[in-house]
Design a protein around this motif. Sequence first.
Motif, PDB file in Angstrom:
ATOM      1  N   CYS A  53      -4.580  63.570  -7.266  1.00 45.52           N
ATOM      2  CA  CYS A  53      -5.617  62.516  -7.262  1.00 45.52           C
ATOM      3  C   CYS A  53      -5.595  61.608  -5.978  1.00 45.52           C
ATOM      4  O   CYS A  53      -6.482  61.358  -5.386  1.00 45.52           O
ATOM      5  N   THR A  58      -8.739  66.858  -5.038  1.00 43.52           N
ATOM      6  CA  THR A  58      -9.656  66.315  -6.027  1.00 43.52           C
ATOM      7  C   THR A  58      -9.794  67.037  -7.217  1.00 43.52           C
ATOM      8  O   THR A  58      -9.703  66.852  -8.348  1.00 43.52           O
ATOM      9  N   ALA A  84     -10.125  61.764 -10.837  1.00 39.89           N
ATOM     10  CA  ALA A  84     -10.452  62.846  -9.991  1.00 39.89           C
ATOM     11  C   ALA A  84     -11.852  63.627 -10.554  1.00 39.89           C
ATOM     12  O   ALA A  84     -12.582  63.879  -9.663  1.00 39.89           O
ATOM     13  N   ASN A 136     -14.717  61.273  -9.401  1.00 39.05           N
ATOM     14  CA  ASN A 136     -14.692  61.444  -7.940  1.00 39.05           C
ATOM     15  C   ASN A 136     -15.450  62.544  -7.369  1.00 39.05           C
ATOM     16  O   ASN A 136     -16.342  62.945  -6.620  1.00 39.05           O
TER      17      ASN A 136
END
Length: 132
Positions: free
Chosen positions: A48, A71, A82, A85
């Motif tokens: 991550c 990611t 992650a 994201n």
Amino acid sequence: MSQNYYKPCKEFDECNELIQKYFLTKQYEKCFEGHLKLAKNGYPLAECQVGYFYYDGLGVERDLEKSFYWTERAAKHGDRDAQNNLAELFYAEGVVVEKDTEKVKEWYKKAAINGHAEALEKCRTLGIEVDL
């Protein structure tokens, strides 16, 4: 939702040490290199972080495709940051990948189930049911 998201282990300690020693002193290149070594060995927190470094161009040239790769890898290995994201920075914005509302929902939901507060709020906003 536990404060101890990552169980204590050698890799977790190394990640924390890298942040303390290099990130907080703005030695991003050394911080990136240390995390990359751990990421290549499959440690999700480091994966991550590597995605983050590539996304922001910290200690390494900005590369959104490599950021997505790391990611996504971390997200699939269960890292809640992650997962969030992936939904927020990539699928919702159409960065490197096509915008995909279903993927956004899928990754927000996984992050929320793993205790990511922001993702849980996004799920509520988007009407995604989350069984905690």
